[in-house]
Design a protein around this motif. Structure first.
Motif, PDB file in Angstrom:
ATOM      1  N   GLN A 239      45.923  38.072  44.710  1.00  0.00           N
ATOM      2  CA  GLN A 239      44.997  37.439  45.649  1.00  0.00           C
ATOM      3  C   GLN A 239      44.637  38.366  46.815  1.00  0.00           C
ATOM      4  N   SER A 240      45.664  39.048  47.356  1.00  0.00           N
ATOM      5  CA  SER A 240      45.410  39.907  48.523  1.00  0.00           C
ATOM      6  C   SER A 240      45.081  41.330  48.088  1.00  0.00           C
TER       7      SER A 240
ATOM      8  N   SER B 168      40.293  33.985  45.660  1.00  0.00           N
ATOM      9  CA  SER B 168      40.477  33.056  46.784  1.00  0.00           C
ATOM     10  C   SER B 168      40.153  33.670  48.137  1.00  0.00           C
ATOM     11  N   ASN B 169      40.259  35.012  48.244  1.00  0.00           N
ATOM     12  CA  ASN B 169      40.006  35.633  49.551  1.00  0.00           C
ATOM     13  C   ASN B 169      38.539  36.014  49.756  1.00  0.00           C
TER      14      ASN B 169
END
Lengths: 358, 433
Positions: free
Chosen positions: A82-83, A162-163
């Protein structure tokens, strides 16, 4: 042939049981989406498959090889986070080639792989840049590229979009789908976004409290949810639920009574049992349909939410909230009296106690 | 002629210059010239105020806040005038009780006069030009300078005075007097570089420099290395991590004096390590670093490391905790061994923490003094002298201020030589996050 097979997997953190005796098999080339609310164990399951968490019990097979106790790098998987998890002080090229250099591959081999991956992902112009000088979408592309260069069988995505902002998310979603089509690798994708799940998946696994509730293709999950939780979770705006009694094929609540002939029951039901009746907002039609629909009644419009393509109308049926969508160009005003109807073939009926589909 | 805004700016800078000259004259550098300069500045400032008034002509009182400000300045000036009047003989004869405070009042008198002038001036300026700029309908430069966020400006004054007073003026004062032959008291009799010549021909100073170099290099390398190692070990989801952290950090709670004393006992041959080993039966065992001129500095180093490493570990641990866990996961998937992940990924990501740590360690090295005093008092002979001790001894024991100042100036210069290129490298170029 199964690409990934999980047998009786359980994972405990101390006394907390996160995954409970989980079985799952993913075919070669399949795109499986693990979908669930936060805390349902979907990311944990993915980490177990990747080997980042030591499991308490069970076995994991990747390509028919028992990898339960293999190191993550030996499992033949690539993972996207995600990151992004890019190495910030290395250039894009360094990020892509770091694992290959570490595996002591020849220079030519590394170069061709990096070149191929960057061509597929269209990041050739960015190779010399540092991650800090990239936008979110570009960073995620590089992260996918890092999985790509390793030439692995299985791709794992841990909420990769998501980011990103809404527009980029849509773009990258299509790109991931295209990538899957091109590479034909097995992919497991974790998300809490049902749109992503519906659009990308060959099959969706809906998870709750460390269990898979339903594992099926998106259409089946949408139209025939196995229980009330799945029915509520999938679909936006979410399904209407009406509490009532079922007597044969007659659904009764308060003074109203619907005849549900046409609904295919899974099993024979006891007479006069308490049930939930679920209707999706888009399966409710108004006015002119009242003659054609087997079930219909009158409601008063309370709130109108125009969303462009269609309009969401909030009303109530005997004090119970009822949502339905009408076409965007239809004019509906607050206080209007409408006749609404639906086809019993498109409803879902759940047991009141167990909340399972009947 | 000038534009209004330019006049305002000139006026404000003149007032500030007047302040500076007052400060310089109070310190005692050419007081006669700077006192005159200060009045000159104020006179010119008043001329500018009249010019501003002549240009703007109209006086507008649109804002209540401005009126309050003017009233406040006037009130302050009245207080100043009151204090000034209390210092006058006539007033004191009317109120005899004031006579008891005569000394304090006499000291305050010049400041009170000055403040009264400044406050009245402020009120005057605000009433003339501080009113709203009629054309733009926004506060003028002076109003913004004097009125806006006034409380924060007042709050910043003590810190500004401290930093200007201590760091700049005191430093300049020290450097200035290092060229004089000040003995017990500072005096302004220049003798050129004689103090420095004496400094650099002294064995004791050379020994101090050499010791500082050894202590500094070793303490930098070892405390960084050991600190990082401990932090990395603690970061492996260790059980009882809190307990270990407390144990490692515990020595940091002790002062250098206590640390020095404890280590002096440990290293003392009569009741320390040597005694214990000998009582075990190894009669010829010798371990007395504090009595050996060649290795005495390493005995001090051991105490310094014992005291400081725990703190370095805590800083490093905080840095390690700041690394995204997904980076570790990604490295694992990529098959990077752990040590390689540390060296090639994590340590470069911890650059800011390393810089902070480096500054803290370096400051600790430069100021090492009490550890030496507690353990060896510079002995045996002069073999464990350090520059800070040299400075202290010459300033307060040998009563040779000039020599002490010269040594401290040399310390300052060496710090600057290291610090300026470093700061330039660190802050002078574009940073990536």
């Amino acid at each position: 042939m199964n690409s990934i097979e999980i047998k009786n997997l359980s994972l405990n953190f101390g006394d907390v049981k996160v995954l409970k005796d989980l079985n799952l098999s993913v075919e070669k080339g399949e795109f499986l989406v693990l979908l669930g609310a936060s805390g349902c164990g979907k990311s944990t399951l993915l980490n177990c498959i990747a080997g980042l968490l030591d499991i308490t019990d069970g076995q994991i097979f990747i390509n028919n090889q028992n990898v339960t106790w293999y190191e993550p790098s030996e499992r033949g998987i690539g993972m996207v986070f995600q990151s992004y998890a890019l190495y910030p002080q290395m250039s894009v090229e360094g990020n892509l080639s770091f694992s290959l250099k570490n595996a002591k591959l020849s220079k030519e081999e590394i170069n061709t792989r990096v070149k191929n991956a960057s061509e597929i992902l269209q990041i050739e112009d960015l190779l010399k840049r540092k991650p800090a000088a990239l936008s979110g979408g570009q960073r995620q592309r590089v992260a996918i590229g890092r999985a790509l260069v390793r030439d692995v069988e299985v791709f794992l995505f841990d909420e990769p979009l998501s980011n990103l902002d809404a527009k980029l998310r849509t773009e990258l979603r299509v790109e991931i789908k295209r990538l899957h089509h091109k590479l034909k690798n097995t992919m497991i994708y974790v998300t809490h976004d049902q749109i992503e799940a519906m659009t990308l998946a060959n099959r969706i696994a809906i998870m709750r409290d460390g269990l898979i509730l339903q594992l099926d293709n998106p259409k089946t999950i949408y139209n025939f949810p196995v229980n009330k939780y799945v029915a509520e979770f999938i679909g936006s705006p979410s399904m209407n639920f009406i509490e009532g009694r079922l007597d044969g094929t007659n659904f009764e609540f308060d003074e109203l009574s619907f005849n549900l002939e046409g609904y295919s029951f899974k099993e024979k039901i006891k007479a006069n049992s308490q049930v939930w009746l679920g209707v999706r907002p888009e399966n409710i039609v108004i006015n002119e349909a009242d003659k054609t629909m087997p079930v219909n009644c009158d409601v008063v419009v309370e709130v109108v939410e125009p969303m462009g393509a269609d309009t969401l109308v909030w009303s109530s049926l005997n004090g119970k909230e009822l949502r339905f969508t009408v076409e965007g160009n239809k004019i509906v005003n607050i206080g209007d009296k409408l006749n609404v109807g639906f086809d019993p073939a498109h409803v879902s009926i759940f047991d009141f106690e167990t909340e399972d589909r009947l | 002629m000038f534009k209004k805004a330019q006049l305002e700016r000139l006026f404000v800078s003149l007032v500030m210059l007047a302040f500076v000259s007052l400060a310089i004259s109070i310190i005692g550098i050419k007081p006669d010239i700077f006192q005159k300069l200060q009045f000159l500045f104020l006179t010119v400032a008043i001329i500018f105020v009249t010019l501003i008034w002549a240009q703007s002509k109209t006086i507008q009182f649109n804002s209540n806040r401005l009126r309050k400000q003017i009233f406040g300045w006037l009130l302050s000036s009245i207080f100043s005038i009151l204090i000034w009047s209390f210092a006058q003989k006539d007033i004191q004869s009317i109120f005899p009780s004031l006579k008891g405070y005569r000394k304090a009042l006499n000291t305050l008198e010049p400041i009170a006069i000055y403040l009264a002038i400044v406050f009245i001036l402020f009120a005057l300026i605000l009433s003339i030009v501080g009113a709203r700029d009629s054309r733009l309908d926004r506060p003028g430069y002076i109003e913004r300078t004097l009125v806006y966020n006034l409380s924060s400006k007042i709050a910043a004054i003590p810190m500004m005075l401290t930093s200007v007073g201590i760091f700049i003026i005191a430093t300049l004062w020290t450097v200035y007097h290092s060229f004089t032959n000040s003995r017990m008291l500072p005096k302004s009799e220049f003798i050129g570089l004689a103090q420095y010549e004496r400094l650099w021909s002294s064995d004791r100073w050379y020994m101090s420099i050499e010791n500082l170099a050894i202590y500094g290099a070793c303490s930098l390398v070892f405390s960084l290395f050991i600190g990082f190692l401990l932090a990395a070990l603690l970061d492996q989801k260790t059980r009882f991590e809190n307990t270990f952290r407390t144990i490692f950090l515990y020595p940091f709670a002790l002062s250098f004096i206590v640390t020095g004393l404890v280590w002096q006992w440990i290293l003392n041959p009569e009741y320390g390590v040597e005694k214990i080993v000998r009582s075990l039966g190894f009669e010829s065992f010798v371990f007395n670093p504090l009595y050996n001129t060649d290795i005495v500095i390493y005995g001090i180093l051991a105490a310094g490391l014992w005291q400081g490493t725990g703190f370095i570990m805590c800083l490093m641990l905080a840095g390690l905790r700041g690394i995204d866990q997904e980076i570790w996961k990604a490295a694992k998937i990529d098959g990077i061994p752990m040590w390689k992940t540390y060296i090639q990924v994590v340590i470069p990501m911890m650059r800011p923490i390393f810089i902070t740590t480096l500054v803290i360690i370096a400051a600790g090295i430069i100021k090492v003094y009490d550890l030496v005093v507690a353990q060896t008092s510079g002995g045996p002979g002069i073999s464990s002298e350090v520059p800070a001790k040299y400075v202290y001894d010459y300033m307060f024991s040998a009563q040779n201020l000039g020599q002490g100042f010269a040594a401290s100036t040399m310390m300052l210069v060496s710090v600057l030589i290291v610090l300026i290129p470093f700061a330039y490298l660190q802050f002078g170029r574009r940073k990536y996050d």
